[in-house]
Design an enzyme around this catalytic site. Structure first.
Site, PDB file in Angstrom:
ATOM      1  N   LYS A  17     -94.290  76.508  86.559  1.00  0.00           N
ATOM      2  CA  LYS A  17     -95.194  75.372  86.617  1.00  0.00           C
ATOM      3  C   LYS A  17     -96.353  75.642  87.584  1.00  0.00           C
ATOM      4  CE  LYS A  17     -91.582  71.839  85.966  1.00  0.00           C
ATOM      5  NZ  LYS A  17     -92.132  71.131  84.801  1.00  0.00           N
ATOM      6  N   ARG A  19     -83.492  70.112  77.954  1.00  0.00           N
ATOM      7  CA  ARG A  19     -82.883  69.893  76.639  1.00  0.00           C
ATOM      8  C   ARG A  19     -81.809  70.939  76.341  1.00  0.00           C
ATOM      9  NH1 ARG A  19     -88.687  70.236  73.959  1.00  0.00           N
ATOM     10  NH2 ARG A  19     -89.116  69.463  76.063  1.00  0.00           N
TER      11      ARG A  19
END
Length: 336
Positions: free
Chosen positions: A114, A188
């Protein structure tokens, strides 16, 4: 009635504070092991048991999703299972609910790292797990007559020489294969194993909470959570509790045509569906790992779990969003 309201309010405040304390804790003080230890200390009681599955058990259960995401960190991943089992009368048939909470204790993005700006907020990428644990704490203290299980997969998503990588193929516990397109879509992947584990328990319903996508914040703003379900009754019940508690939900579509966004040429499913409809493609990814016969709802709490201007107490710190919402929802299950 007044005493009852005060008691319930006090229980809820304590639970919200517990969730917020966990969310706001610096990640060096809350590794997967420290998190599970804190849950054992806080929650273990006559009606609540806390069990922790560590690396050996995860390998035995073939939970390669959780293991892969956590393999880049020196702090090993875990799966925390919390059971609340109140006493019932002989003729009572209890409702059983499983809460699944995303527990990424820190999310650097992994190899798909990130930007550094606001990365500190990723200490709260375990907000789903914190909220689920706090809800079971409130339910046990309020003595709700409902069976509740929390399944909390925990890991740190870190870049290192042992990290999982874009292009990897992971075989999840369900046996389905996942192509890793973006290691920053890690939540996920751990939820895939947790939702499959929850489905095998055959509960009456499954609800998962996750700070899953920035796309949901783009769609709904930072003070509303996304609600994803194909079950209209479950949607109605959660929305009613949202209205009562002012912890806002908005239902987004779950049409099967969205499955194409997660299509892989190499595996059963790809872990990143692209920029457009990103919150929906993430929910559709999760759907692959839930028993279709079990009512299931996914709550994307990425916006309201983190600091926002919706109220005075949410401006600077992680918020505990979802505790009051789900406690109200579960209380109504008890009343039935």
């Amino acid at each position: 009635k007044l005493n009852s309201a005060i008691t319930t309010g006090s229980i809820l405040m304590d639970a919200v504070f517990f969730a917020r304390d966990l969310q706001n804790e610096p990640s060096n003080n809350l590794t997967p092991r420290l998190f599970s230890n804190r849950l054992k200390e806080k929650l273990s009681s006559g009606s609540v048991t806390v069990n922790v599955l560590r690396e050996k058990e995860l390998r035995k259960l073939k939970m390669q999703g959780i293991l892969s995401v956590g393999q880049g960190s020196s702090n090993p991943p875990e799966l925390v299972k919390i059971n609340y089992r109140p006493r019932f009368g002989k003729r009572q048939k209890p409702v059983s609910v499983v809460l699944v909470g995303k527990g990424i204790m820190f999310d650097s993005g992994g190899i798909s790292i990130k930007p550094s700006e606001h990365m500190w907020e990723m200490k709260a990428d375990m907000s789903g797990a914190a909220v689920a644990a706090a809800v079971i704490h409130a339910a046990s203290r309020a003595k709700l007559k409902i069976n509740i299980t929390c399944i909390l997969p925990t890991a740190e998503n870190m870049p290192s020489g042992t990290s999982y990588k874009p292009g990897d193929i992971i075989i999840a516990a369900s046996g389905k294969s996942i192509e890793v397109d973006d290691t920053d879509a890690e939540g996920r992947i751990i939820l895939a194993d947790a939702l499959d584990y929850a489905s095998k328990m055959k509960p009456d319903m499954i609800i998962d909470l996750a700070t899953l996508t920035g796309a949901c914040v783009v769609a709904l703003g930072d003070f509303v959570a996304g609600l994803f379900t194909k079950d209209d009754k479950l949607s109605e019940l959660l929305t009613n509790s949202s209205r009562v508690t002012e912890e806002k939900l908005w239902r987004l579509p779950m049409w099967d045509s969205y499955h194409r966004l997660n299509k892989s040429e190499l595996a059963d499913v790809k872990n990143y569906g692209g920029k457009w409809g990103g919150a929906i493609s993430a929910a559709k990814f999760l759907e692959n790992f839930v028993d279709k016969k079990i009512p299931w709802a996914h709550l994307d709490i990425a916006g309201p779990a983190t600091p926002n201007d919706s109220t005075e107490y949410t401006k600077k710190y992680m918020t505990g969003f979802g505790v009051r919402l789900l406690f109200d929802f579960l209380s109504r299950m008890d009343n039935k």
